[in-house]
Design an enzyme around this catalytic site. Structure first.
Site, PDB file in Angstrom:
ATOM      1  N   GLU A 163     -52.794 -40.397 -25.481  1.00  0.00           N
ATOM      2  CA  GLU A 163     -52.607 -39.250 -24.585  1.00  0.00           C
ATOM      3  C   GLU A 163     -53.071 -39.526 -23.152  1.00  0.00           C
ATOM      4  O   GLU A 163     -54.027 -38.897 -22.657  1.00  0.00           O
ATOM      5  CB  GLU A 163     -53.328 -38.016 -25.149  1.00  0.00           C
ATOM      6  CG  GLU A 163     -52.789 -37.599 -26.511  1.00  0.00           C
ATOM      7  CD  GLU A 163     -53.448 -36.349 -27.079  1.00  0.00           C
ATOM      8  OE1 GLU A 163     -54.355 -35.796 -26.442  1.00  0.00           O
ATOM      9  OE2 GLU A 163     -53.062 -35.932 -28.175  1.00  0.00           O
ATOM     10  N   GLU A 353     -50.105 -37.607 -34.131  1.00  0.00           N
ATOM     11  CA  GLU A 353     -51.008 -36.459 -34.287  1.00  0.00           C
ATOM     12  C   GLU A 353     -50.185 -35.191 -34.386  1.00  0.00           C
ATOM     13  O   GLU A 353     -49.173 -35.036 -33.677  1.00  0.00           O
ATOM     14  CB  GLU A 353     -51.953 -36.280 -33.085  1.00  0.00           C
ATOM     15  CG  GLU A 353     -53.077 -37.264 -33.020  1.00  0.00           C
ATOM     16  CD  GLU A 353     -54.030 -36.992 -31.858  1.00  0.00           C
ATOM     17  OE1 GLU A 353     -54.180 -35.817 -31.445  1.00  0.00           O
ATOM     18  OE2 GLU A 353     -54.613 -37.969 -31.370  1.00  0.00           O
TER      19      GLU A 353
HETATM   20  O1  IFM Z   1     -58.994 -33.877 -30.930  1.00  0.00           O
HETATM   21  C1  IFM Z   1     -57.920 -34.130 -30.094  1.00  0.00           C
HETATM   22  C2  IFM Z   1     -57.603 -35.607 -30.070  1.00  0.00           C
HETATM   23  O2  IFM Z   1     -58.688 -36.362 -29.691  1.00  0.00           O
HETATM   24  C3  IFM Z   1     -56.475 -35.878 -29.104  1.00  0.00           C
HETATM   25  N1  IFM Z   1     -55.347 -35.035 -29.364  1.00  0.00           N
HETATM   26  C4  IFM Z   1     -55.592 -33.622 -29.516  1.00  0.00           C
HETATM   27  C5  IFM Z   1     -56.684 -33.386 -30.531  1.00  0.00           C
HETATM   28  C6  IFM Z   1     -56.933 -31.880 -30.721  1.00  0.00           C
HETATM   29  O3  IFM Z   1     -57.331 -31.312 -29.526  1.00  0.00           O
END
Ligand code: IFM
Length: 459
Positions: A163, A353
């Site tokens: 990210e 994710e």
């Molecule tokens: O916990 C985070 C992760 O580290 C990165 N993506 C989003 C998740 C939830 O906020």
């Protein structure tokens, strides 16, 4: 036959969010240690000093993976554990820790996917300018070479950066994340230096291991203009530029979006590009990792309304929301996947994710009955199946997160895990969603798409 029968099933975590032990065995401070230590940054003043204690005791994490029956586990290695400091020396204790994890995953037949940067920049690099300084990209490449040399016999799949949008714009514009800078031109520079570091890291990994499969993980938002007025459409385009296209378009095409200069200013953009060859960012990838959380309707507004994108307001969307106000919008997941596939149809997509933050708690019987998370899983797997039905090449799905974690500025209050972590003791307990994900994986593998009734799960 289920549309998801051949998906690789996974879950994910990140080093700072679960390891704790921030001052053990030669680990040096990261920007998150510094940021969390400063009052007012994290809910209740939490820090990652203990987290889920995965450094002191990785066994519960490994057991959770095995219990769920995962094919694959995504986790990050901490730069400040593997490299001792500015001298660039390798830290044998850090290497030994990650090798132990990797060996145990392999013994259990679980494929590891290693993220190399999940926001925990060594503080000594921040002291020299952090991601605004091109030297940080050089240091990253040296660290990547060390990781490949020390761990490469046990890892095939690598994610360079997680990210980059959040690390750049929450870290350097909204100030919500470490290092807590609030300056748009620094944020843009940090975004571009990370993308440059990503391209260089892909080449480094390929040179180190011919069989390496390399990607990056980017969070993409599903956005739509609130109306078809030209002002709302312009606001939507600005949000889409900053949150999505600056990353997606640049990584896949080697060119910046054509409206980047107009939005940031040509002079600011030129300065942010100093020393960076944009074409080299688009090194061909083996897969692209997509993190999906956000859907927003965008309306034109006064500057300052949104902490990141100028002239934008994100409207309240009246549908189920996570505890921290994120709309639960599975149709946006299908759209985001399709959008990526339309850009490069042959590039495999891994959903690196997808998850929901809730204020989870244990009931008097000691169970966490997180029925919203169960519904979230089913709705998003349906959306994933829809994308596959449209020909999108999604190969893997990683639920965020395996366990409750240190959730950045929310500290330990906001929980995303399939496993409930009692942070004072480090004890793990499967939530109802863990039971559900486990049986969903088993039934998908068996080729049936019968998903159990979520309410039965908690009975
Ligand atoms: O916990 C985070 C992760 O580290 C990165 N993506 C989003 C998740 C939830 O906020």
């Amino acid at each position: 036959m289920s549309l998801l029968a051949d998906i690789r099933w996974g879950s994910a975590t990140a080093a700072y969010q679960i390891e704790g032990a921030v001052d053990c065995d030669g680990r040096t401070p990261s920007i998150w240690d510094t940021f969390a230590a400063s009052p007012g940054h994290i809910t209740r003043g939490d820090t990652g000093a203990t987290a889920a204690r995965a450094y002191a005791n990785p066994a519960p994490v490994l057991d959770a993976i095995e219990w769920l029956g995962l094919d694959t586990y995504r986790f990050s290695v901490a730069w400040c554990r593997l490299v001792t400091g500015p001298d660039g020396a390798t830290n044998p204790a850090g290497v030994a820790y990650y090798r132990r994890i990797l060996q145990r995953l392999r013994e259990r037949g679980v494929n590891p996917v290693v993220t190399l940067y999940h926001w925990d920049l060594p503080q000594w690099l921040q002291d020299r300018g952090g991601w605004a300084n091109l030297d940080t990209a050089r240091a990253f490449v040296e660290f990547v070479a060390i990781a490949a040399r020390e761990l490469g016999d046990l890892v095939q799949d690598w994610i360079t950066i997680n990210e980059p949008f959040c690390a750049a714009f929450h870290g350097h514009l909204s100030g919500l994340h470490a290092p807590g800078v609030r300056d748009e031109s620094v944020a843009l520079r940090a975004a571009l230096v990370q993308l440059h570091a990503h391209g260089e890291a892909v080449r480094t990994l390929r040179a180190a291991a011919i069989s390496a499969r390399v990607g990056l993980a980017m969070n993409l938002s599903d956005l739509e203009p609130a109306t078809d007025s030209s002002a709302d459409i312009a606001a939507f385009e600005a949000a889409d530029l900053v949150e999505n296209r600056l990353f997606l378009h640049t990584v896949l095409t080697g060119e910046l979006p054509s409206d980047a200069g107009g939005y940031f200013g040509d002079g600011v953009l030129a300065a942010a590009l100093d020393g960076i060859d944009v074409a080299r960012i688009a090194e061909p990838l083996d897969f692209i990792g997509i993190n999906y959380y956000e859907h927003n309707r965008i309306r034109a507004a006064k500057p300052g309304n949104d902490p990141i994108v100028r002239g934008v307001e994100k409207l309240f969307v009246p549908e189920p929301r996570s505890a921290n106000g994120v709309a639960v919008h599975p149709a946006g997941f299908t759209r985001v996947l399709k959008r990526v596939a339309d850009l490069q149809p042959d590039l495999p997509i891994w959903v690196t994710e997808n998850g929901i933050g809730l204020w989870d708690y244990l009931d008097p019987e000691g169970r966490c009955r997180d029925i919203e998370r169960i519904a979230f899983i089913d709705q998003h797997l349906e959306a994933l199946a829809d994308a596959r039905a449209q020909g999108v090449r999604v190969e893997a799905y990683y639920f965020w997160a395996l366990t409750d974690t240190f959730e950045w500025s929310y500290g330990y209050q906001l929980r995303y895990g399939l496993f409930y972590v009692d942070f004072p003791t480090g004890h793990f307990l499967p939530k109802a969603s863990a039971d559900h994900y486990r049986s969903r994986i088993a039934s998908e593998r068996a080729g049936t798409d019968a998903s159990p009734d979520p309410h039965q799960e908690t009975a």
